[in-house]
Scaffold this motif. Structure first.
Motif, PDB file in Angstrom:
ATOM      1  N   PRO A  12       0.811  -1.220   0.000  1.00 18.19           N
ATOM      2  CA  PRO A  12       0.000   0.000   0.000  1.00 18.19           C
ATOM      3  C   PRO A  12       0.851   1.280   0.000  1.00 18.19           C
ATOM      4  CG  PRO A  12      -0.920  -1.584   1.524  1.00 18.19           C
ATOM      5  CD  PRO A  12       0.403  -2.145   1.058  1.00 18.19           C
ATOM      6  N   SER A  13       1.996   1.248   0.659  1.00 24.56           N
ATOM      7  CA  SER A  13       2.841   2.443   0.694  1.00 24.56           C
ATOM      8  C   SER A  13       3.396   2.776  -0.687  1.00 24.56           C
ATOM      9  CB  SER A  13       3.986   2.278   1.693  1.00 24.56           C
ATOM     10  OG  SER A  13       4.796   1.163   1.350  1.00 24.56           O
ATOM     11  N   TRP A  14       3.700   1.770  -1.519  1.00 25.37           N
ATOM     12  CA  TRP A  14       4.182   2.026  -2.873  1.00 25.37           C
ATOM     13  C   TRP A  14       3.080   2.670  -3.704  1.00 25.37           C
ATOM     14  CZ3 TRP A  14       6.107  -3.641  -3.727  1.00 25.37           C
ATOM     15  CH2 TRP A  14       7.253  -3.863  -2.972  1.00 25.37           C
ATOM     16  N   ILE A  15       1.867   2.148  -3.547  1.00 17.45           N
ATOM     17  CA  ILE A  15       0.728   2.675  -4.302  1.00 17.45           C
ATOM     18  C   ILE A  15       0.422   4.107  -3.861  1.00 17.45           C
ATOM     19  CG2 ILE A  15      -1.712   2.357  -4.852  1.00 17.45           C
ATOM     20  CD1 ILE A  15      -1.211  -0.688  -4.229  1.00 17.45           C
ATOM     21  N   ALA A  16       0.453   4.344  -2.557  1.00 18.93           N
ATOM     22  CA  ALA A  16       0.184   5.686  -2.033  1.00 18.93           C
ATOM     23  C   ALA A  16       1.234   6.678  -2.526  1.00 18.93           C
ATOM     24  CB  ALA A  16       0.156   5.662  -0.511  1.00 18.93           C
ATOM     25  N   TYR A  17       2.491   6.287  -2.456  1.00 16.58           N
ATOM     26  CA  TYR A  17       3.563   7.158  -2.941  1.00 16.58           C
ATOM     27  C   TYR A  17       3.373   7.447  -4.424  1.00 16.58           C
ATOM     28  CZ  TYR A  17       8.165   8.857  -4.197  1.00 16.58           C
ATOM     29  OH  TYR A  17       9.184   9.615  -4.691  1.00 16.58           O
ATOM     30  N   ALA A  18       3.064   6.407  -5.191  1.00 13.49           N
ATOM     31  CA  ALA A  18       2.852   6.578  -6.625  1.00 13.49           C
ATOM     32  C   ALA A  18       1.663   7.503  -6.901  1.00 13.49           C
ATOM     33  CB  ALA A  18       2.632   5.224  -7.286  1.00 13.49           C
ATOM     34  N   ALA A  19       0.593   7.354  -6.138  1.00 16.12           N
ATOM     35  CA  ALA A  19      -0.588   8.195  -6.331  1.00 16.12           C
ATOM     36  C   ALA A  19      -0.275   9.659  -6.041  1.00 16.12           C
ATOM     37  CB  ALA A  19      -1.727   7.713  -5.432  1.00 16.12           C
ATOM     38  N   ILE A  20       0.489   9.907  -5.000  1.00 17.14           N
ATOM     39  CA  ILE A  20       0.892  11.286  -4.689  1.00 17.14           C
ATOM     40  C   ILE A  20       1.762  11.833  -5.806  1.00 17.14           C
ATOM     41  CG2 ILE A  20       2.258  12.716  -3.114  1.00 17.14           C
ATOM     42  CD1 ILE A  20       1.292  10.768  -0.862  1.00 17.14           C
ATOM     43  N   SER A  21       2.686  11.028  -6.283  1.00 15.44           N
ATOM     44  CA  SER A  21       3.583  11.451  -7.349  1.00 15.44           C
ATOM     45  C   SER A  21       2.820  11.786  -8.636  1.00 15.44           C
ATOM     46  CB  SER A  21       4.616  10.358  -7.617  1.00 15.44           C
ATOM     47  OG  SER A  21       5.493  10.735  -8.632  1.00 15.44           O
ATOM     48  N   VAL A  22       1.869  10.921  -9.013  1.00 14.79           N
ATOM     49  CA  VAL A  22       1.073  11.161 -10.216  1.00 14.79           C
ATOM     50  C   VAL A  22       0.214  12.410 -10.051  1.00 14.79           C
ATOM     51  CG1 VAL A  22      -0.801  10.241 -11.646  1.00 14.79           C
ATOM     52  CG2 VAL A  22       1.106   8.767 -10.992  1.00 14.79           C
ATOM     53  N   ALA A  23      -0.379  12.586  -8.885  1.00  9.69           N
ATOM     54  CA  ALA A  23      -1.186  13.782  -8.639  1.00  9.69           C
ATOM     55  C   ALA A  23      -0.335  15.043  -8.773  1.00  9.69           C
ATOM     56  CB  ALA A  23      -1.822  13.718  -7.253  1.00  9.69           C
ATOM     57  N   LEU A  39      10.533   9.787   0.987  1.00  8.01           N
ATOM     58  CA  LEU A  39       9.431   8.856   1.195  1.00  8.01           C
ATOM     59  C   LEU A  39       9.622   7.519   0.489  1.00  8.01           C
ATOM     60  CD1 LEU A  39       6.391  11.245   0.745  1.00  8.01           C
ATOM     61  CD2 LEU A  39       7.375  10.434   2.884  1.00  8.01           C
ATOM     62  N   ASP A  40      10.395   7.509  -0.569  1.00  7.41           N
ATOM     63  CA  ASP A  40      10.467   6.331  -1.424  1.00  7.41           C
ATOM     64  C   ASP A  40      11.589   5.395  -1.009  1.00  7.41           C
ATOM     65  OD1 ASP A  40       9.951   4.579  -3.425  1.00  7.41           O
ATOM     66  OD2 ASP A  40      10.725   5.829  -5.038  1.00  7.41           O
ATOM     67  N   ASN A  41      11.229   4.199  -0.537  1.00  9.99           N
ATOM     68  CA  ASN A  41      12.242   3.233  -0.141  1.00  9.99           C
ATOM     69  C   ASN A  41      12.355   2.082  -1.137  1.00  9.99           C
ATOM     70  OD1 ASN A  41       9.929   1.849   0.390  1.00  9.99           O
ATOM     71  ND2 ASN A  41      10.392   1.378   2.512  1.00  9.99           N
ATOM     72  N   CYS A  49       4.213   1.281 -10.194  1.00 16.17           N
ATOM     73  CA  CYS A  49       2.896   1.800  -9.783  1.00 16.17           C
ATOM     74  C   CYS A  49       2.604   3.135 -10.470  1.00 16.17           C
ATOM     75  CB  CYS A  49       2.833   1.950  -8.267  1.00 16.17           C
ATOM     76  SG  CYS A  49       2.878   0.410  -7.350  1.00 16.17           S
ATOM     77  N   ILE A  50       3.611   3.990 -10.548  1.00 14.64           N
ATOM     78  CA  ILE A  50       3.436   5.299 -11.198  1.00 14.64           C
ATOM     79  C   ILE A  50       3.051   5.102 -12.659  1.00 14.64           C
ATOM     80  CG2 ILE A  50       4.696   7.332 -12.031  1.00 14.64           C
ATOM     81  CD1 ILE A  50       6.239   7.267  -9.345  1.00 14.64           C
ATOM     82  N   GLN A  51       3.740   4.215 -13.347  1.00 14.63           N
ATOM     83  CA  GLN A  51       3.439   3.964 -14.757  1.00 14.63           C
ATOM     84  C   GLN A  51       2.006   3.476 -14.930  1.00 14.63           C
ATOM     85  OE1 GLN A  51       6.451   1.261 -16.123  1.00 14.63           O
ATOM     86  NE2 GLN A  51       8.085   2.779 -15.924  1.00 14.63           N
ATOM     87  N   ARG A  52       1.568   2.561 -14.064  1.00 14.02           N
ATOM     88  CA  ARG A  52       0.206   2.035 -14.171  1.00 14.02           C
ATOM     89  C   ARG A  52      -0.830   3.108 -13.865  1.00 14.02           C
ATOM     90  NH1 ARG A  52      -3.164  -0.628 -17.021  1.00 14.02           N
ATOM     91  NH2 ARG A  52      -4.876  -1.503 -15.827  1.00 14.02           N
ATOM     92  N   LEU A  53      -0.589   3.920 -12.862  1.00 18.40           N
ATOM     93  CA  LEU A  53      -1.532   4.989 -12.535  1.00 18.40           C
ATOM     94  C   LEU A  53      -1.617   6.012 -13.671  1.00 18.40           C
ATOM     95  CD1 LEU A  53      -0.787   5.514  -8.750  1.00 18.40           C
ATOM     96  CD2 LEU A  53      -2.891   4.608  -9.758  1.00 18.40           C
ATOM     97  N   HIS A  54      -0.494   6.302 -14.314  1.00 16.01           N
ATOM     98  CA  HIS A  54      -0.526   7.201 -15.483  1.00 16.01           C
ATOM     99  C   HIS A  54      -1.356   6.578 -16.604  1.00 16.01           C
ATOM    100  CE1 HIS A  54       1.750  10.836 -14.825  1.00 16.01           C
ATOM    101  NE2 HIS A  54       2.724  10.162 -14.236  1.00 16.01           N
ATOM    102  N   GLN A  55      -1.223   5.268 -16.816  1.00 12.08           N
ATOM    103  CA  GLN A  55      -2.028   4.594 -17.833  1.00 12.08           C
ATOM    104  C   GLN A  55      -3.509   4.714 -17.517  1.00 12.08           C
ATOM    105  OE1 GLN A  55      -0.493   0.610 -17.632  1.00 12.08           O
ATOM    106  NE2 GLN A  55       1.020   0.950 -19.248  1.00 12.08           N
TER     107      GLN A  55
END
Length: 84
Positions: A12-23, A39-41, A49-55
């Protein structure tokens, strides 16, 4: 994106970080990397995750354009809340 099977094995932390980054990308917030650096470990997994959220965002944008709604392109997010 909550029901997207691509995220099933992601923390969940990877997804949350990715969502913040995409936003931050979508909203054109400057110095994103400086704000999120600590934040990113797991950069590789987060990038997936970022790539998928952008898609997903791009597909939603195309769908709205096809439906005649151009809210993503004119600066309004697709999920705005109207005051009643």
């Amino acid at each position: 994106s909550v029901c997207d099977g691509n995220f099933a094995d992601k923390k969940p932390s990877w997804i949350a970080y990715a969502a913040i980054s995409v936003a931050m990308d979508v909203l054109s917030i400057p110095k994103k990397s400086a704000l999120l650096y600590r934040l990113d470990n797991s950069p590789h997994m987060t990038e997936l995750c970022i790539q998928r959220l952008h898609q997903i965002y791009n597909l939603a944008s195309l769908q709205l354009e096809e439906d005649g709604t151009d809210s993503l392109r004119n600066g309004s997010p697709p999920t705005t809340v109207a005051a009643v």
